[in-house]
Write a protein that holds these residues in place. Sequence first.
Motif, PDB file in Angstrom:
ATOM      1  N   SER A 478       0.675  -1.140  -0.181  1.00 43.10           N
ATOM      2  CA  SER A 478      -0.231   0.112   0.069  1.00 43.10           C
ATOM      3  C   SER A 478       0.887   1.456  -0.107  1.00 43.10           C
ATOM      4  CB  SER A 478      -1.292  -0.248   1.030  1.00 43.10           C
ATOM      5  OG  SER A 478      -0.176   0.107   2.622  1.00 43.10           O
ATOM      6  N   VAL A 479       0.640   2.450  -0.640  1.00 46.49           N
ATOM      7  CA  VAL A 479       0.865   3.505  -0.525  1.00 46.49           C
ATOM      8  C   VAL A 479       0.795   4.064   1.261  1.00 46.49           C
ATOM      9  CG1 VAL A 479       1.058   5.892  -1.456  1.00 46.49           C
ATOM     10  CG2 VAL A 479       0.222   4.037  -2.645  1.00 46.49           C
ATOM     11  N   ARG A 480       2.201   4.198   1.871  1.00 46.99           N
ATOM     12  CA  ARG A 480       2.187   4.680   2.915  1.00 46.99           C
ATOM     13  C   ARG A 480       2.869   5.925   3.298  1.00 46.99           C
ATOM     14  NH1 ARG A 480       1.009  -0.205   5.583  1.00 46.99           N
ATOM     15  NH2 ARG A 480       1.543   0.627   7.846  1.00 46.99           N
ATOM     16  N   CYS A 481       2.425   6.415   4.048  1.00 46.37           N
ATOM     17  CA  CYS A 481       3.756   7.260   4.909  1.00 46.37           C
ATOM     18  C   CYS A 481       4.418   7.286   5.231  1.00 46.37           C
ATOM     19  CB  CYS A 481       2.061   8.533   5.976  1.00 46.37           C
ATOM     20  SG  CYS A 481       3.536  10.231   7.106  1.00 46.37           S
ATOM     21  N   PRO A 482       5.744   8.494   4.655  1.00 46.51           N
ATOM     22  CA  PRO A 482       7.145   8.260   4.974  1.00 46.51           C
ATOM     23  C   PRO A 482       7.692   8.419   6.453  1.00 46.51           C
ATOM     24  CG  PRO A 482       6.302  10.492   3.793  1.00 46.51           C
ATOM     25  CD  PRO A 482       5.398   9.713   3.649  1.00 46.51           C
ATOM     26  N   ASP A 483       6.544   9.176   7.328  1.00 43.84           N
ATOM     27  CA  ASP A 483       6.896   9.557   8.506  1.00 43.84           C
ATOM     28  C   ASP A 483       6.011   8.779   9.519  1.00 43.84           C
ATOM     29  OD1 ASP A 483       9.336  11.838   7.696  1.00 43.84           O
ATOM     30  OD2 ASP A 483       7.084  12.895   7.087  1.00 43.84           O
ATOM     31  N   CYS A 484       5.040   7.952   9.120  1.00 45.55           N
ATOM     32  CA  CYS A 484       4.441   7.359   9.604  1.00 45.55           C
ATOM     33  C   CYS A 484       3.942   5.883   9.442  1.00 45.55           C
ATOM     34  CB  CYS A 484       2.846   8.416   9.833  1.00 45.55           C
ATOM     35  SG  CYS A 484       3.105   9.809  11.002  1.00 45.55           S
ATOM     36  N   ASP A 485       4.053   4.879  10.550  1.00 42.26           N
ATOM     37  CA  ASP A 485       3.347   3.356   9.955  1.00 42.26           C
ATOM     38  C   ASP A 485       1.762   2.918   9.516  1.00 42.26           C
ATOM     39  OD1 ASP A 485       3.739   0.777   9.339  1.00 42.26           O
ATOM     40  OD2 ASP A 485       3.150   0.496  11.940  1.00 42.26           O
ATOM     41  N   VAL A 486       1.474   3.852   8.442  1.00 39.46           N
ATOM     42  CA  VAL A 486       0.000   4.123   8.000  1.00 39.46           C
ATOM     43  C   VAL A 486      -0.287   4.285   6.327  1.00 39.46           C
ATOM     44  CG1 VAL A 486      -0.984   5.236  10.319  1.00 39.46           C
ATOM     45  CG2 VAL A 486      -0.273   7.093   8.884  1.00 39.46           C
ATOM     46  N   THR A 487      -1.445   4.052   5.778  1.00 34.59           N
ATOM     47  CA  THR A 487      -1.400   4.465   5.049  1.00 34.59           C
ATOM     48  C   THR A 487      -2.177   5.614   4.491  1.00 34.59           C
ATOM     49  OG1 THR A 487      -4.183   3.283   4.721  1.00 34.59           O
ATOM     50  CG2 THR A 487      -2.501   1.791   4.312  1.00 34.59           C
ATOM     51  N   VAL A 718       0.910   1.753  15.881  1.00 36.36           N
ATOM     52  CA  VAL A 718       1.298   2.317  14.750  1.00 36.36           C
ATOM     53  C   VAL A 718       2.716   2.781  15.460  1.00 36.36           C
ATOM     54  CG1 VAL A 718       1.234   4.948  13.855  1.00 36.36           C
ATOM     55  CG2 VAL A 718      -0.669   3.473  14.320  1.00 36.36           C
ATOM     56  N   ALA A 719       3.907   1.788  14.672  1.00 33.45           N
ATOM     57  CA  ALA A 719       5.315   1.620  14.939  1.00 33.45           C
ATOM     58  C   ALA A 719       5.699   2.741  14.909  1.00 33.45           C
ATOM     59  CB  ALA A 719       5.801   0.685  14.811  1.00 33.45           C
ATOM     60  N   ARG A 720       5.641   3.486  13.935  1.00 38.80           N
ATOM     61  CA  ARG A 720       6.911   4.897  14.041  1.00 38.80           C
ATOM     62  C   ARG A 720       5.171   6.336  13.492  1.00 38.80           C
ATOM     63  NH1 ARG A 720       9.789   6.856   8.828  1.00 38.80           N
ATOM     64  NH2 ARG A 720      12.411   8.214   9.497  1.00 38.80           N
ATOM     65  N   LEU A 721       5.621   7.462  13.795  1.00 35.79           N
ATOM     66  CA  LEU A 721       4.915   8.541  14.272  1.00 35.79           C
ATOM     67  C   LEU A 721       5.398   9.883  13.681  1.00 35.79           C
ATOM     68  CD1 LEU A 721       1.494   9.067  14.183  1.00 35.79           C
ATOM     69  CD2 LEU A 721       2.119   9.135  16.467  1.00 35.79           C
ATOM     70  N   LYS A 722       4.873  10.194  12.375  1.00 35.68           N
ATOM     71  CA  LYS A 722       6.124  11.675  12.982  1.00 35.68           C
ATOM     72  C   LYS A 722       7.298  11.375  12.477  1.00 35.68           C
ATOM     73  CE  LYS A 722       1.910  13.946  14.384  1.00 35.68           C
ATOM     74  NZ  LYS A 722       1.505  15.144  15.583  1.00 35.68           N
ATOM     75  N   LYS A 723       8.006  11.025  12.407  1.00 31.74           N
ATOM     76  CA  LYS A 723       9.400  10.501  12.185  1.00 31.74           C
ATOM     77  C   LYS A 723      10.070   9.573  13.169  1.00 31.74           C
ATOM     78  CE  LYS A 723      10.623  14.215   8.663  1.00 31.74           C
ATOM     79  NZ  LYS A 723      10.902  14.813   8.240  1.00 31.74           N
ATOM     80  N   TYR A 724       8.879   9.503  13.950  1.00 31.80           N
ATOM     81  CA  TYR A 724       9.472   8.929  15.641  1.00 31.80           C
ATOM     82  C   TYR A 724       9.312   7.633  16.084  1.00 31.80           C
ATOM     83  CZ  TYR A 724      10.857  13.971  16.839  1.00 31.80           C
ATOM     84  OH  TYR A 724      11.378  14.819  17.264  1.00 31.80           O
ATOM     85  N   PHE A 725      10.703   7.004  15.882  1.00 28.15           N
ATOM     86  CA  PHE A 725      10.030   4.755  16.564  1.00 28.15           C
ATOM     87  C   PHE A 725       8.652   5.368  17.890  1.00 28.15           C
ATOM     88  CE2 PHE A 725      13.053   4.718  13.097  1.00 28.15           C
ATOM     89  CZ  PHE A 725      13.046   3.943  12.334  1.00 28.15           C
TER      90      PHE A 725
END
Length: 768
Positions: A478-487, A718-725
């Motif tokens: 799926s096309v995902r956000c590069p900074d977050c673990d979400v589509t 959500v393992a990665r959010l706004k560039k943060y693990f």
Amino acid sequence: MQSSAQQPSLFTPEDLPEVSTPWEIVDSEDQLYAEVVFNLPMLKSYHYLVPSGLRDNIRPGSRVRVPFGTGQKLTQGYCVSLTRTRPAHRNFKSIESLLDVAPLVDAAMLRLTRWISEEYLCSWGQVLDSVIPAGVKSKAGTRELLHFELAEGYETRLTTLKLSATQQRIVDVLRSTTEPMAGDELTSLAECGLSPLQTLRNKGIVVSTKIRTWSKSVSSAGENDTSAILLNRNQHSAVTRVIESLASGKSETFLLYGVTGSGKTEVYIRVIEEVVRYGRQAIVLVPEISLTPQTIRRFRKRFASVAVLHSHLSDAERHSYWQQIARGQVQVIVGARSAIFAPAPNLGLVVIDEEHETSFKQDSTPRYHAREVARQRVRDAGIPLILGSATPTLETWLRGIRKEEIVLSLPYRVAQRPLPPVMIVDTRNDQSLQKGASLGRAMLVAMRESLAKKGQIILFLNVRGYSPALFCRACGQSVRCPDCDVTLTYHKQRQIALCHSCEYSIDPPTSCPNCGKPGLLFLGQGTERLEHEVKARFPGVSVLRMDSDTMQQKGSHDRALESFRQGEVRILLGTQMIAKGLDFPNVTLVGVIDADTSLHQPDFRASERTFQLIAQVAGRTGRGELGGKVLVQTACPDQPAILYAARHDYAAFARQELEHRHTLGYPPFVRILRIILRGEIEADVEKAAERIRLGMESKGLERGGMLAKILGPAPCPVARLKKYFRYQLQISHPSGEVLGQLWRDVEPVAPELVPVEISVDLDPISFR
């Protein structure tokens, strides 16, 4: 001659500067010390010397400016106590200045905020800074102007001075009043300009004082409609019982458990009328205040003064309301979560409507729950608390079962109207739904029937946007956000693919970002796609979409719902903002488009939330003479939450769910402390989380005769959010005090884990 209207800025303090001198600290045994806390993540407080020039004005609850830290930078803090006993320190810095004429919080609010800091594991200063609105701290809506009065001993000076006619008029005007007079008003009455006033001040005849004045006032007047509504037997019984509690001066909590449409709001109003007759004030908390204009309208019709506190207020409006409430000029304060901190000096009752709503829990520091804060506030004040809901949280329901709180039941709708029949539609058996449509055959038939009978329709889908996922057939990604673990979610109207977590957006891709091949699939449906389908299926029928994309302007919610009330809109569709608080008698059909949206979340409350959403949205129909029905589209027709919601059987659902929670050791039988760690390097975050776990284990997990259980560390859902693990630990134990102590035992290591950031959440609502 110049009028005051021609020179509105003449009387600001900058125009007539006054010389100030630093406060002096006299070396004396009779010293006053102020305990000061800061809006910083530290539990420690600091003591400062109070200069002699501030002693008469400083009070607990006052804001102060003090030197803080190694650089002696002037920092704002809050004075929380005063003492003449010398604290155990060698050297004391001095308070530089006092920021408020009067304290912003009273003794009761200081007690409440201290309890919050201890309960929710944050600093007292963080809580104080959070509960006082920004507009109050900045004195929004006011400006500091000079006011003038005659100087002490001015008569003696007049015997040696000769005044001009204009100067004499100024003196005569000031003689006629006992209060300082604003410069603009004074020059207007004396028919003069600024120059003679400056001369009189230089001669010592008049003195000036800086006073803050409102730029404009905000009215809170209601319509005060006293027309009576006849209560049914259950409503009357509930009102009587709460009024008995009011009269006794007891702090009792009532769960007003009433089916949708049973008249809970009228019960609130009748009890508040009694509170107002006592000369006291009431706070009413409602979820998402901008979405409940009907409730606000009812309160404004019944009470002379109502303050409505919500996120769309300007800072000046919020400050004005705050001052009116603090002066006791407001009878009823209606607001969202933060209204529980309204500075009502004569508080007599707190009501929380729709107490099950998750919006009552704050998701940033301090992470308090307004319901629990309300319980503490009413205990301290010795007043009743009413919690109202058709679908109470299991925490509140269990308190009722255990007789810790008093359950008042409203089992029937007003006018004995029946609850609407609910039909479950298995989406696995509908080919059109399998092909990606939002509206199945049964839903389309029911909509046509409702429109033919001149009824209105509400369609509920708790996903915004057009498609919640863009999927590549070739690589399966799926096309995902590069900074977050979400589509990314596709928004057709705006022509963007958007991350709903960080607002990152791109143009809709024509090929897969992972493998480069064309032919992306737009999977799933959101409210925007549903709107397109409804308009295509029912051309010429007025349709309105309500979600956070369409309801961004001030007043947009009220305008949208009023158009639906007036019949200008036949089909209303949207997210959970249309699932509660709406009372439209002409609604004959409610359609739940996808009941499974919240069912498969990684959260032990998923079943509870699914039941609540279906029950609440189903309650929007069948309130008028035309009756109504509900259709629920689901791929999980045998799920207990859906079956019990279809039967309107909350008690049976609660019994089954409580048994399940008890077996697995979940709330409300235990409390949970969630520790979230985040950082830019995943290995550092994982290592820090493991260190906290080992630290807790080394301190001992057996507390109070029971073992605290630790889950994790593990990546957050959500393992990665706004560039943060992000990693998490979940610690459970029946006692919140034990959980708090476990955290305090390991909290000293937190500074050593920098740059990893740590947040703690007691009784979390979200586990994303």
